[in-house]
Design a protein around this motif. Structure first.
Motif, mmCIF file in Angstrom:
data_model
loop_
_atom_site.group_PDB
_atom_site.id
_atom_site.type_symbol
_atom_site.label_atom_id
_atom_site.label_comp_id
_atom_site.label_asym_id
_atom_site.label_seq_id
_atom_site.Cartn_x
_atom_site.Cartn_y
_atom_site.Cartn_z
ATOM 1 N N PRO A 144 30.288 44.993 46.463
ATOM 2 C CA PRO A 144 29.440 46.170 46.271
ATOM 3 C C PRO A 144 30.297 47.374 45.890
ATOM 4 O O PRO A 144 31.385 47.572 46.425
ATOM 5 C CB PRO A 144 28.795 46.366 47.652
ATOM 6 C CG PRO A 144 28.872 45.022 48.305
ATOM 7 C CD PRO A 144 30.144 44.407 47.806
ATOM 8 N N ARG A 145 29.822 48.169 44.967
ATOM 9 C CA ARG A 145 30.634 49.261 44.423
ATOM 10 C C ARG A 145 31.048 50.273 45.487
ATOM 11 O O ARG A 145 32.063 50.933 45.365
ATOM 12 C CB ARG A 145 29.871 49.967 43.296
ATOM 13 C CG ARG A 145 29.627 49.073 42.094
ATOM 14 C CD ARG A 145 30.936 48.604 41.477
ATOM 15 N NE ARG A 145 30.712 47.671 40.388
ATOM 16 C CZ ARG A 145 30.836 46.359 40.484
ATOM 17 N NH1 ARG A 145 31.175 45.810 41.642
ATOM 18 N NH2 ARG A 145 30.625 45.578 39.450
ATOM 19 N N GLY A 146 30.284 50.415 46.546
ATOM 20 C CA GLY A 146 30.628 51.388 47.574
ATOM 21 C C GLY A 146 31.831 51.007 48.409
ATOM 22 O O GLY A 146 32.400 51.848 49.108
ATOM 23 N N GLU A 147 32.244 49.722 48.356
ATOM 24 C CA GLU A 147 33.385 49.281 49.162
ATOM 25 C C GLU A 147 34.681 49.954 48.719
ATOM 26 O O GLU A 147 35.541 50.281 49.531
ATOM 27 C CB GLU A 147 33.536 47.752 49.070
ATOM 28 C CG GLU A 147 32.385 46.979 49.669
ATOM 29 C CD GLU A 147 32.294 47.178 51.166
ATOM 30 O OE1 GLU A 147 33.339 47.140 51.838
ATOM 31 O OE2 GLU A 147 31.169 47.395 51.661
ATOM 32 N N ILE A 148 34.831 50.134 47.425
ATOM 33 C CA ILE A 148 35.997 50.830 46.867
ATOM 34 C C ILE A 148 35.446 51.842 45.862
ATOM 35 O O ILE A 148 35.000 51.457 44.779
ATOM 36 C CB ILE A 148 36.969 49.858 46.166
ATOM 37 C CG1 ILE A 148 37.446 48.778 47.147
ATOM 38 C CG2 ILE A 148 38.167 50.610 45.584
ATOM 39 C CD1 ILE A 148 38.300 47.701 46.515
ATOM 40 N N PRO A 149 35.445 53.127 46.204
ATOM 41 C CA PRO A 149 34.812 54.117 45.331
ATOM 42 C C PRO A 149 35.306 54.080 43.888
ATOM 43 O O PRO A 149 34.528 54.332 42.964
ATOM 44 C CB PRO A 149 35.176 55.449 46.016
ATOM 45 C CG PRO A 149 35.319 55.081 47.467
ATOM 46 C CD PRO A 149 35.913 53.701 47.471
ATOM 47 N N ALA A 150 36.585 53.744 43.675
ATOM 48 C CA ALA A 150 37.128 53.733 42.314
ATOM 49 C C ALA A 150 36.684 52.528 41.507
ATOM 50 O O ALA A 150 36.887 52.486 40.289
ATOM 51 C CB ALA A 150 38.659 53.762 42.377
ATOM 52 N N LEU A 151 36.067 51.543 42.157
ATOM 53 C CA LEU A 151 35.800 50.281 41.475
ATOM 54 C C LEU A 151 34.758 50.415 40.372
ATOM 55 O O LEU A 151 34.934 49.879 39.273
ATOM 56 C CB LEU A 151 35.364 49.226 42.497
ATOM 57 C CG LEU A 151 35.197 47.801 41.965
ATOM 58 C CD1 LEU A 151 36.481 47.302 41.322
ATOM 59 C CD2 LEU A 151 34.786 46.863 43.104
ATOM 60 N N ALA A 152 33.660 51.128 40.642
ATOM 61 C CA ALA A 152 32.601 51.236 39.637
ATOM 62 C C ALA A 152 33.129 51.841 38.343
ATOM 63 O O ALA A 152 32.827 51.360 37.241
ATOM 64 C CB ALA A 152 31.446 52.074 40.193
ATOM 65 N N ARG A 153 33.929 52.887 38.474
ATOM 66 C CA ARG A 153 34.477 53.549 37.287
ATOM 67 C C ARG A 153 35.455 52.654 36.537
ATOM 68 O O ARG A 153 35.570 52.716 35.315
ATOM 69 C CB ARG A 153 35.165 54.843 37.713
ATOM 70 C CG ARG A 153 35.681 55.673 36.563
ATOM 71 C CD ARG A 153 36.367 56.923 37.074
ATOM 72 N NE ARG A 153 36.873 57.745 35.987
ATOM 73 C CZ ARG A 153 37.692 58.767 36.151
ATOM 74 N NH1 ARG A 153 38.073 59.108 37.372
ATOM 75 N NH2 ARG A 153 38.114 59.458 35.112
ATOM 76 N N ALA A 154 36.172 51.788 37.293
ATOM 77 C CA ALA A 154 37.225 50.976 36.689
ATOM 78 C C ALA A 154 36.730 49.654 36.124
ATOM 79 O O ALA A 154 37.463 49.001 35.373
ATOM 80 C CB ALA A 154 38.318 50.705 37.730
ATOM 81 N N MET A 155 35.510 49.227 36.464
ATOM 82 C CA MET A 155 35.067 47.890 36.069
ATOM 83 C C MET A 155 35.095 47.653 34.560
ATOM 84 O O MET A 155 35.576 46.592 34.120
ATOM 85 C CB MET A 155 33.681 47.603 36.629
ATOM 86 C CG MET A 155 33.677 47.166 38.086
ATOM 87 S SD MET A 155 34.712 45.703 38.436
ATOM 88 C CE MET A 155 33.938 44.480 37.404
#
Length: 343
Positions: A164-175
């Motif tokens: 889930p994207r909320g687990e690592i805040p930077a993940l959604a932007r980096a996907m």
């Protein structure tokens, strides 16, 4: 480390073969050491008889699985790498795929020498010397590193897509960048390995603060590279970026002096210390390749396990999850830099 990983009889047999009757009935102590993610390493000590008083001997035993790592250490011990690593004292075959390596014990002069930026730069000088000399050094056993690197990258991407994207805040932007870099990784590596004037050479393959010590020899501090399990032919920038990125996580000064340290490595290789666009591109491709070789996937897996623990399943402690999330975010920044260079 698994309990009972080291067979005292096998270790004692090596010591008897090395020291003969001087070992006598001396007690042999085997004390596990904290090592890498997969290493089984122990400090072995014993008292030798003879002379005016007993003499203590100490060495490091490392249990390895598969013949490649044992062959790597054997070949490096007769090549230029022997001046940059602990001495290989012996290799003992324990079974079809189990080998014991016996290595010189390296006593660190400092527990954490990296607050001194001179020590950080000295490691890069040491790497520059090793890379320059190793280009004429021994060949290593075959390893399809490109295929393994790509498989690890695809596994990391799969983990990232399930979190889930909320687990690592930077993940959604980096996907989006992560998907592009994984798809482009083979081409990135081809460009990296073709980059001149550095080209390819034998590299250590896993340079980070846990694999480097400063020892004192002749009154002078000297960096020593430990754990050569991932040594291979590759780009020198893979070692350089591994060192600077890993150390920068722990030492803000190393992060602030990043470009100066990188230019210092080039100067130590006898090259113009200019951080050109092609050099920067190669550096970030190397850093992304390192991230996808295992580091990013490892930290994502810790976050995933910790999430399971919050759902009532066994998992990692909250502080382990927080540290893994921070590490993953750092590596995702590297991925985004590599993506920007590639596009």
């Amino acid at each position: 480390m698994k309990r009972g990983a080291f067979d005292p009889a096998a270790v004692t047999a090596f010591l008897v073969a090395r020291h003969g009757a001087a070992l006598g009935d001396a007690a042999v102590e085997i004390r596990p050491l904290a090592g890498g993610l997969c290493s089984e390493v122990a400090l072995v000590t014993a008292q030798l008889r003879g002379g005016a008083r007993p003499r203590r001997v100490a060495l490091v035993a490392k249990l390895v699985h598969g013949a490649r790592e044992a062959a790597v250490y054997r070949r490096l011990s007769t090549s230029v790498a022997r001046r940059f690593s602990p001495e290989l004292l012996g290799v003992q075959r324990l079974g079809r795929r189990r080998w014991m390596l016996y290595l010189e014990q390296v006593v660190p002069a400092h527990r954490w020498p990296w607050t001194d930026s001179a020590n950080t730069a000295q490691v890069l000088d040491r790497l520059a010397r090793f890379h320059g000399e190793a280009a004429r050094g021994a060949a290593l056993p075959a390893w399809d590193y490109a295929a393994e690197n790509l498989a690890a990258a695809q596994s990391a991407l799969s983990l990232a897509e399930r979190l889930p994207r909320g687990e690592i805040p930077a993940l959604a932007r980096a996907m989006p960048a992560l998907r592009r870099v994984v798809a482009a990784l083979p081409a990135m590596r081809r460009q990296l390995l073709a980059f001149q004037p550095l080209g390819t050479t034998v590299i250590h393959g896993d340079v980070h603060p846990g694999n480097v010590m400063i020892r004192r020899r002749g009154g002078v501090g000297e960096p020593v590279l430990l754990d050569w399990a991932r040594a291979r032919v590759g780009s020198p920038l893979e070692d350089v970026s591994s060192w600077l990125q890993a150390l920068g996580y722990w030492e803000p000064e190393a992060r602030r002096r990043h470009d100066t340290l990188l230019a210092g490595y080039l100067a130590a290789r006898g090259l113009a210390p200019a951080l050109t666009r092609p050099l920067r591109d190669g550096y970030w491709f190397a850093a992304a390749s390192n991230a996808l070789a295992g580091a990013l996937g490892y930290h994502l897996s810790i976050v995933s396990i910790a999430r399971g623990s919050r759902a009532g399943q066994p998992g990692a402690a909250p502080d382990a999850r927080a540290a893994a999330a921070r590490n993953a975010a750092d590596w995702l920044r590297v991925i985004r830099r590599a993506d920007a260079c590639w596009r």
